[in-house]
Design a protein around this motif. Structure first.
Motif, PDB file in Angstrom:
ATOM      1  N   PRO A  74       5.437  15.817   1.524  1.00  0.00           N
ATOM      2  CA  PRO A  74       4.774  14.553   1.207  1.00  0.00           C
ATOM      3  C   PRO A  74       5.167  14.041  -0.169  1.00  0.00           C
ATOM      4  N   LEU A  75       5.289  12.725  -0.260  1.00  0.00           N
ATOM      5  CA  LEU A  75       5.583  12.077  -1.534  1.00  0.00           C
ATOM      6  C   LEU A  75       4.795  10.779  -1.563  1.00  0.00           C
ATOM      7  N   PHE A  76       4.534  10.303  -2.749  1.00  0.00           N
ATOM      8  CA  PHE A  76       3.969   8.947  -2.831  1.00  0.00           C
ATOM      9  C   PHE A  76       5.062   7.960  -2.446  1.00  0.00           C
ATOM     10  N   ARG A  77       4.778   7.159  -1.462  1.00  0.00           N
ATOM     11  CA  ARG A  77       5.771   6.183  -1.017  1.00  0.00           C
ATOM     12  C   ARG A  77       5.075   4.865  -0.707  1.00  0.00           C
ATOM     13  N   HIS A  78       5.876   3.812  -0.740  1.00  0.00           N
ATOM     14  CA  HIS A  78       5.353   2.528  -0.286  1.00  0.00           C
ATOM     15  C   HIS A  78       5.208   2.552   1.228  1.00  0.00           C
ATOM     16  N   GLY A  79       4.079   2.092   1.704  1.00  0.00           N
ATOM     17  CA  GLY A  79       3.899   1.989   3.143  1.00  0.00           C
ATOM     18  C   GLY A  79       4.198   0.584   3.622  1.00  0.00           C
ATOM     19  N   ASP A 108       0.740   9.597   3.472  1.00  0.00           N
ATOM     20  CA  ASP A 108       0.994  10.860   2.777  1.00  0.00           C
ATOM     21  C   ASP A 108       0.040  11.080   1.610  1.00  0.00           C
ATOM     22  N   SER A 130      13.208  -0.465   0.999  1.00  0.00           N
ATOM     23  CA  SER A 130      13.718   0.901   1.020  1.00  0.00           C
ATOM     24  C   SER A 130      12.985   1.743   2.053  1.00  0.00           C
ATOM     25  N   GLN A 131      11.775   1.358   2.332  1.00  0.00           N
ATOM     26  CA  GLN A 131      11.001   2.142   3.280  1.00  0.00           C
ATOM     27  C   GLN A 131      11.724   2.245   4.625  1.00  0.00           C
ATOM     28  N   ASN A 191      14.407   4.780   4.269  1.00  0.00           N
ATOM     29  CA  ASN A 191      13.888   6.120   3.998  1.00  0.00           C
ATOM     30  C   ASN A 191      13.327   6.767   5.241  1.00  0.00           C
ATOM     31  N   THR A 219       1.804   5.076   1.735  1.00  0.00           N
ATOM     32  CA  THR A 219       1.809   5.662   3.081  1.00  0.00           C
ATOM     33  C   THR A 219       0.647   6.655   3.216  1.00  0.00           C
ATOM     34  N   PRO A 277       0.822  -1.211   0.000  1.00  0.00           N
ATOM     35  CA  PRO A 277       0.000   0.000   0.000  1.00  0.00           C
ATOM     36  C   PRO A 277       0.861   1.268   0.000  1.00  0.00           C
TER      37      PRO A 277
END
Lengths: 542, 423
Positions: B63-68, A503, B102-103, B106, A501, A499
């Motif tokens: 904010p950035l689109f990132r994998h959670g 953000d 990577s999360q 990061n 985050t 999924p």
């Protein structure tokens, strides 16, 4: 991978994406089969006082340049700039760009850098190098003579030759015009601030930055353009872009035979578009011309960093390999004193230190360590192959090492480099293992280790780890509601069910600011089945 | 290989200043809040230092689109020492090696607060901005510049009492010598001739008479040179030199009787801080004396002044007596610029008010530059009335009321306003 985790020789480089370097600039003779013979042995080594002088830098540089030439390193002309620690922090905190437009986030980076530097948490980068022609390397005033020699070998010959010869940089960046473009961008943003107010421009830049990772063309190669044309075309572009947008959003009925209207039931865009910034720049209905230009600037600069983000292991490994090799060669030939050697070797050892997983200092694989080890390994495979190497690398084992190394540097990015060259020997040396993390399971699974049955899995897994496509969420422009509320739909295709985050809502607000109308994001599984999660933000207030 | 070495050290310093300014402006509110918190904790004499400011990281994240977290990920790590394929291991709680790719790295910094250091100037600007202090403070300082007369050699004019007699007479003598040099020499010659003639002559001959006449003429000429000419006059000269009157003392008097709660003490403290800042810009050296009182007064350290819990009834005059003693013993008014800031809720022992007024009028006010009294509650009681009487007679005695933090600064500005400037 966070750059600042390996601060000792932090990599900063880049190039703008519109012209490959002309073939004529490339090394005429090509790469030699073996290092060319050394010249006469010097009567005595270069002096090694701890305080450098300009004259000494020139002498060290001359010796390093001559040695680099014997190994066929092809570089842009070098420009060494001596700067103070504070200037290094300036450069560091503006993403390594020698000039840049003003933005609070660079100020934030500067404050953070300054603080950790002052508190001694972090050594400053000894060098920053810019992918430009001439190639600019910064030498910090505080460095000793030995460290300056290290930086020259690392940056001015290692990174420089990488920039000039790696295919990604060659194809996507134009070292000759990047500085000009940055100056243009800075001036343009400053003008906008004057005309529209600092705050307005800042908000707009914030929104562009939030989406800058989605401002990159992965496959389309940019057209060749230089700065003069870029600037000249700007006005033309502004007028034309608006016209195109108007055409798209026209509400007049189409005149038969004269207008090519989109059929009412067709999706727009027809194909999903991965470059969101490009899409809004070209299609957002309400954007002012200056806003479009700023979107374009952010997009161009994101593109500039794109090859760099894909070649961190290769680039750092290459520079590290060459400072190691050049300085050792020079020592063997009588150029360097023991003192110089011990001093740079101590730095070198810090740079390539790889703490094991579970160690307090562990924060992922150190790209310096991995890259350096891989180039050394390639050389080993060429020079002293084992039977295993012959099985794994039949085309490599026993061939001349210098051309093989250059080939490996020129034609890969991190993902394919690891996929091609990571050897079983190195996996054993580094004691690599892979972890399978399934959030639905209570425990982690060790899916492969450094043994016969694990090698291929390890290599493939590590290779994918460097695939930006997998590291960053896959989000594309999916649809625009042309006939209704003009809402924009993005689609997130989940990679292995991962999924986003939290953000996401914030980023969508930025997207809505750029688009001018509501934006929603559907998160779908890889098979494209109906979205499980939808985030939406309404149109921003006018 | 072409090489350029460029020395950039002296050019392009502070390239990040613009970015830094933008950052501070953007987070002005958070920073101002942090500054306010910091001020509350600070000792008065450290108030002006650079300040480390902390902003919650979530406020400044981009904010950035990132994998959670979640889903499936495969990652490779180095340094395997014990595992074989198929091992199951417990999921580490966050941090490195959690296997979330990577999360993990990061977000390795986590949601720590973002901390940085404001320079002294930035801090002061924000501090005053928080108080809505305009830049007027600097004009205050310029306008209250003090001058002192210093000896500066001699000048041609001045008042008789400054006449430098020796210098004048010396000059006159010199002038007389200079002006009579030639006639004196001639006179000598003539007299020698005269004496020679007198030996041969009876004193009546023609040349002798002529010689005598010439001698007389010369003597008259010499006598005409003035004994004292106006151009000889020399006066001791003094010049006005700006004098950042180098030392000042500030007495902080605070009522700590039972009725002064923490909020009221904080009001008082804010006032003292402003006064202190104002004075440090004016004087090179500044002493602060802290006096606290209930029924008895004591001179205390700053820490005690603000934090001690001791309390009791009220007897304001005790503090004034102590102030008077300290002033006379250690800070003679000739050498020190004395300021007093008094803060109280005005709740005094009734019989004491007259005592206070007379102490002030007779002993204290003649010695001090300025006396500011701030009452931190609204109601007017005995002390207020007594003081108001006093204020009518003494221009440098001022009293104001401030019952909320927001009123402190206007009151301060009112107290220290320039002559003729509307507040």
């Amino acid at each position: 991978m966070n750059l600042s985790q390996y601060p000792v020789l932090a990599p900063r480089a880049g190039g703008q994406a519109w012209r490959p370097s002309p073939a004529s600039e490339r090394l005429a003779g090509g790469v030699p089969q073996a290092p060319l013979p050394a010249g006469q042995r010097p009567a005595q080594p270069l002096p090694d006082p701890s305080d450098w002088t300009f004259e000494l830098i020139e002498r060290y540089h001359a010796a390093i340049a001559a040695t680099a030439g014997r190994f066929g390193l092809d570089t842009y002309p070098n420009q060494l700039e001596v700067i103070s620690a504070e200037q290094m922090m300036d450069a560091y905190s503006s993403g390594g760009m020698p000039v840049g437009y003003r933005h609070w986030s660079y100020g934030k980076d500067f404050l953070a850098t300054e603080r950790s530097y002052r508190r001694g948490h972090m050594g400053l980068a000894y060098e920053i190098v810019i992918n430009s022609n001439p190639c600019i390397s910064y030498l910090m005033e505080e460095n000793t003579t030995a460290m300056q020699a290290l930086v020259i070998a690392h940056a001015a010959y290692g990174h420089n030759s990488f920039f000039k010869s790696n295919y990604l940089f060659g194809m996507w960046t134009d070292a000759g015009s990047i500085i000009d473009y940055l100056v243009y961008a800075r001036d343009f943003v400053a003008q906008c601030e004057e005309r529209h107010g600092v705050e307005t421009v800042e908000q707009w830049l914030d929104s562009c930055h939030a989406l800058s990772n989605l401002g990159v063309d992965r496959y389309r190669r940019p057209s060749r353009k230089n700065l003069a044309r870029e600037r000249a075309e700007r006005e033309q572009r502004e007028a034309y872009a608006q016209q195109q947008v108007n055409e798209l959003w026209r509400t007049l009925p189409t005149r038969p035979g004269k207008d090519n209207a989109l059929p009412g039931n067709e999706r727009f865009p027809r194909e999903p578009e991965e470059n969101l910034l490009y899409f809004v720049e070209k299609n957002a209905p309400l954007m002012e011309p200056w806003q479009r230009e700023i979107v374009r600037i952010v997009r161009k600069i994101a593109q500039y960093f794109y090859p760099q983000r894909q070649t961190q292991v290769m680039n750092e490994g290459w520079a590290t390999f060459w400072h190691y090799t050049l300085l050792n060669t020079m020592y063997d030939e009588g150029w360097l004193t023991d003192g110089v050697m011990i001093e740079w070797l101590s730095s070198h050892t810090n740079v390539i230190y790889q703490p094991p997983a579970g160690h307090r200092a562990y924060s992922g694989i150190n790209p310096y360590a991995l890259g350096f080890a891989m180039y050394r390994d390639i050389r080993r495979i060429c020079q002293e192959p084992t039977d295993e190497d012959r099985r794994w690398f039949p085309d490599l084992a026993g061939t001349p090492w210098l051309p093989a190394l250059h080939h490996a540097m020129q034609n890969f990015k991190d993902e394919s480099f690891v996929g091609q060259y990571l050897s079983p020997q190195l996996m054993r040396d580094m004691r690599l293992f892979s972890i399978h993390d399934d959030a639905s399971q209570r425990e982690l699974l060790v899916s492969a280790i450094h043994n016969e049955e694990g090698y291929r899995t390890l290599r493939q897994t590590l290779s994918q780890q460097y695939d930006l496509g997998a590291r960053e969420p896959n989000i594309q422009v999916w649809n625009v509601n042309l006939r209704g509320d003009r809402g924009l739909t993005l689609r997130h295709i989940r990679h292995q069910g991962r999924p986003l985050t939290s953000d996401v809502q914030e980023v969508l607000k930025h997207a809505a600011r750029l688009w001018g109308f509501g934006v929603q994001l559907e998160s779908v599984n890889a098979d494209g089945e109906t979205p499980t999660l939808v985030y939406a933000v309404p149109a921003p207030p006018a | 290989m072409a090489l350029h070495i460029i020395d950039r050290r002296l050019s392009g310093k502070n390239k990040s200043v613009g970015n830094r300014e933008r950052f501070v402006r953007r987070y002005k509110q958070q920073i101002a809040e942090a500054v306010q918190r910091a001020v509350g904790k600070r000792e008065i004499r450290h108030i002006e230092q650079a300040e480390t400011v902390t902003i919650p990281r979530k406020d400044i994240r981009e904010p950035l689109f990132r994998h959670g977290q979640g889903g499936v990920s495969d990652t490779v790590h180095p340094g395997n020492s014990e595992h074989v394929r198929g091992d199951r291991i417990a999921r580490p709680q966050g941090g490195a090696g959690s296997g979330s790719g990577s999360q993990a790295s990061n977000s390795g910094e986590g949601d720590d607060d973002f901390t940085f250091t404001l320079s002294k100037e930035e801090f002061m600007e924000l501090f005053f901005e928080d108080l809505a202090l305009p830049r007027l403070l600097r004009t205050h300082i310029a306008s209250t510049q003090q001058y002192r007369l210093r000896r500066a050699g001699y000048s041609h004019d001045g008042t008789p009492q400054n006449l430098a007699l020796l210098r004048t007479m010396g000059g006159a003598l010199g002038r007389r010598i200079a002006l009579t040099r030639a006639p004196q020499r001639e006179l000598k010659q003539l007299q020698a001739q005269l004496e020679a003639l007198l030996e041969q002559d009876d004193g009546t001959s023609e040349p002798l008479i002529e010689l005598r006449q010439r001698i007389e003429a010369l003597q008259a000429r010499i006598a005409r040179v003035a004994f004292l000419d106006p151009i000889d006059l020399r006066f001791r000269s003094r010049t006005r030199v700006p004098d950042p009157s180098n030392q000042a003392v500030m007495f902080c008097l605070m009522d700590v009787s039972g009725s002064m709660d923490q909020a009221r003490k904080d009001l008082a403290k804010r006032f003292f801080i402003l006064l202190y800042l104002f004075l440090t810009r004016h004087y090179e050296k500044i002493d602060i004396v802290f006096i606290r009182h209930h029924t008895q007064a004591a001179e205390v350290s700053e820490d005690e002044f603000f934090h001690s819990q001791e309390t009791g009834g009220t007897m304001v005059s005790s503090a004034l007596v102590l102030l008077d003693q300290a002033m006379r013993a250690r800070y003679p008014a000739g050498d020190w610029n004395i300021y007093v800031a008094q803060a109280s809720d005005g709740d005094n022992f009734t019989d004491d008010n007259a005592q206070c007024a007379s102490l002030l009028a007779e002993r204290i006010l003649p010695q001090v530059r300025y006396y500011a009294y701030v009452q931190v509650v609204q109601e007017e009681q005995g002390l207020w009335h007594a003081y108001r009487q006093l204020a009518r007679q003494h221009a440098h005695f001022a009293l104001r009321k401030a019952s909320t933090a927001g009123e402190i600064y206007p009151v301060f500005r009112d107290l220290f306003k320039k002559e003729g400037v509307a507040v």
